[in-house]
Design an enzyme around this catalytic site. Structure first.
Site, short mmCIF file in Angstrom:
data_model
loop_
_atom_site.label_atom_id
_atom_site.label_comp_id
_atom_site.label_asym_id
_atom_site.label_seq_id
_atom_site.Cartn_x
_atom_site.Cartn_y
_atom_site.Cartn_z
N SER A 11 -9.54 -0.23 7.27
CA SER A 11 -8.98 -0.12 5.91
C SER A 11 -8.29 -1.37 5.38
O SER A 11 -7.99 -1.44 4.18
CB SER A 11 -8.00 1.05 5.84
OG SER A 11 -8.70 2.27 5.91
N LYS A 45 0.85 -1.20 0.00
CA LYS A 45 0.00 0.00 0.00
C LYS A 45 0.88 1.25 0.00
O LYS A 45 1.89 1.31 0.71
CB LYS A 45 -0.89 -0.04 1.25
CG LYS A 45 -1.98 1.02 1.30
CD LYS A 45 -2.83 0.83 2.55
CE LYS A 45 -3.92 1.88 2.67
NZ LYS A 45 -4.69 1.74 3.93
N SER A 91 -9.67 2.08 3.10
CA SER A 91 -8.82 2.77 2.16
C SER A 91 -7.93 1.86 1.33
O SER A 91 -7.46 2.26 0.27
CB SER A 91 -7.94 3.77 2.92
OG SER A 91 -7.03 3.09 3.76
#
Lengths: 500, 99
Positions: free
Chosen positions: A180, A81, A156
């Site tokens: 997330s 990420k 997210s």
């Protein structure tokens, strides 16, 4: 041989260690897959093909020289990420304010993955600075759910979850401040674990809400998530919130759970997570999963956590408050963007212009909200009160874990929703995290594991455990997984050649 | 009654060094009002005697030996800055200059 991109990380690691396939072949297969489908999915913000192949060659060379594998995952690719800093590789947090920034150091978890021989494919898309539940707040365009390209992949960490579902990577790293890792896992039919707060180093994780942020593993199977967990977890002196204790035996627990025997395990259902707010298909999948867990020998007990209904408001005061403070570092001086500089402009003007141009709408909303909640006159009413409610939520968890070993719930109240359907009303977006937020406020570990489909879209089961008992959630999740056909084997539509 | 006014949002944006546009102010004040009305529910909880939780780790004041160790390379750090000069970050004007 079966397509290398359909295999689990555990299988790939074993084949590479046995010399049946090379790390370069495995890496190339995933790079080819990214080239074929990422124009449709947009899971990646940056693909480091050269760097990945170089790391893979090093793993193959070490094996050829007779060295033992650095870990069971040596040679296995991983996607990271874009909120985790990677030396020399662009790290943007999906924000224009960091566009093009190449960090001068690696995060601790990146160092640990490199040392374990994992091959980093690139950086995945996310909501800007990890604020959002759909990846629609990325400054570089959304990610699309591989199950249905008109729907969101969660957020997210939508890029990491979508990369797994689209078979662009067998493993990924996510971060979880309010859900997330888990919510994207749920809506993409993948596995995502938020370790105990302090269990995995955050050195090199760009901070959003420091008392809640936690990095963790994303995968397609529970065992794969546990294997990655073991690589990244453990004490780090560079993170002052790192817990100086041994890593819970998560891999052993995942293997034990897969045997499918849960006799003697007590599982709690939270009464306050009432089904009214959830979609019927989600409620049905949860019900079926709970029955399955009971069949495996677990005792199901209803428990009361009376303050959980205040978790969402507490979170949306605490997280924005911490974000307004943390994001003050983006000032147009030390990294990233600077705009509006003229010979006459002051530092303050440049700063304000840079931040307005560099941050997207959700980040600005949260900075303003946090500034409000922390300001004189409102502090006690909002931030102070939220911190007290956090204590009560923690006590609810502690009381529940006196009665049961773990708590289970749906991961999120609804399946993947259509793009654009919740962006106009931010509070509707916030509801996606209704069931995931309590674990962040408490600090305990929680995992999402696929538990069925609702109208053809994946539903996730969440397992929450006491702090530093991460092994328990892996055991329960692996037991449930062992009763199901892998969701991702036949259900995901073909993505090759698809455009949106 | 609105929980937050457009003027308050403008003031907060100024405090947070965000040069928001008029259009952003219109949107944000409506959205923040909805959010604040929703989170205000937190006030219903009787918590006067409850100690606040700032984080969940059972640790306070983590210290280590103060031994010198290498830091980041200066040039590598400055390479990521918008502007640098003589081995330092260059910033816009901070003080009003006398004519």
């Amino acid at each position: 041989m079966t397509d290398l991109t359909t295999m689990s990380a555990a299988e790939l690691g074993r084949l590479i260690a046995a010399g049946e396939v090379s790390a370069v072949e495995v890496t190339q297969a995933h790079l080819d897959r990214i080239a074929a489908v990422d124009s449709a999915v947009h899971a990646f913000l940056y693909v480091d093909a050269e760097g990945a192949l170089e790391q893979a060659r090093a793993v193959d060379a070490a094996r050829a020289a007779g060295q033992a594998p650095a870990s069971p995952l040596a040679g296995v690719p991983v996607a990271v990420k874009d909120v985790i800093v990677t030396k020399g590789i662009p790290t943007t947090c999906a924000s224009k304010i960091l566009e093009g920034w190449r960090p001068p150091y690696d995060a601790t978890i990146v160092e640990r993955m490199r040392a374990a021989g994992l091959v980093m494919l690139g950086k995945t898309n996310m909501d800007e600075f990890a604020m959002g539940s759909s990846t629609e707040y990325s400054a570089f365009g959304p990610t699309y759910n591989p199950w249905d390209l008109s729907r969101i992949p969660g957020g997210s960490g939508g890029g990491s979850a979508a990369a797994l579902a689209a078979r662009e990577a067998p493993l990924a790293i996510g971060t979880d401040t309010g859900g997330s890792i888990r919510q994207p896992a749920a809506v993409t039919g993948t596995v995502g674990a938020k370790p105990t707060y302090g269990g995995v180093s955050r050195y090199g994780l760009v901070a959003f809400s420091s008392s809640l942020d936690q990095a963790g593993p994303c995968a397609r199977t529970v065992l794969d998530a546990a294997l990655l967990h073991e690589v990244i977890a453990g004490y780090d002196e560079r993170d002052s919130t790192s817990i100086p204790q041994p890593v819970p035996p998560v891999v052993e627990a995942a293997r034990r759970g897969a045997e499918g025997d849960l006799s003697g395990v007590r599982i709690g259902l939270v009464r306050e997570f009432s089904p009214e707010g959830a979609e019927p298909g989600v409620v049905a999948a949860l019900q079926t999963s709970v029955e399955t867990l009971a069949k495996l020998g677990a005792e199901i007990v209803e428990v009361s956590c009376p303050h959980f209904s205040y978790a969402l408001p507490a979170y949306y005061l605490i997280a924005p408050s911490e974000c307004s403070s943390n994001l003050a570092r983006f000032d147009g001086v030390r990294y990233g963007l600077r705009v509006g500089e003229t010979p006459d402009s002051t530092l303050e003007e440049v700063m304000a212009a840079t931040r307005d141009a560099g941050f997207g709408p959700e980040v600005k909303r949260r900075i303003i909200l946090g500034t409000y909640a922390l300001s004189a006159g409102y502090y006690d009413q909002f931030y102070g009160q939220a911190q007290k409610v956090r204590t009560l939520i923690t006590r609810d968890f502690q009381a529940a874990f006196e009665q049961v070993d773990v708590l289970v719930s749906a991961t999120t109240p609804f399946v993947a929703f259509p793009l654009g359907s919740r962006t106009a009303d931010p509070y509707q977006m916030y509801l996606a995290d209704l069931y995931t937020i309590p674990a962040n406020l408490y600090g305990g570990p929680a995992i999402s594991v696929p538990c069925g489909l609702s109208d053809g879209l994946p539903v996730g089961l969440q397992v929450m455990a006491p702090t530093m008992a991460d092994d328990r959630m892996y055991r329960i999740a692996a037991a449930l997984e062992s009763t199901q056909e892998p969701l991702l084997s036949s259900q995901v539509p073909t993505l090759e050649g698809k455009t949106r | 009654m609105a929980a937050i006014s457009r003027e308050e949002v403008a003031h907060l944006a100024r405090l947070a060094r965000l040069a928001v546009t008029e259009e952003e102010l219109d949107t944000f004040s409506v959205q923040l009002d909805v959010i604040l009305q929703s989170v205000a529910r937190i006030g219903e909880v009787a918590a006067t005697d409850i100690p606040p939780t700032s984080h969940s780790v059972p640790l306070t004041n983590v210290l280590r030996e103060d031994q010198p160790r290498p830091g980041l390379q200066r040039d590598a750090v400055l390479a990521g800055a918008p502007d640098a000069e003589d081995g330092r970050f260059r910033v816009p004007r901070i003080l009003d200059e006398e004519a």
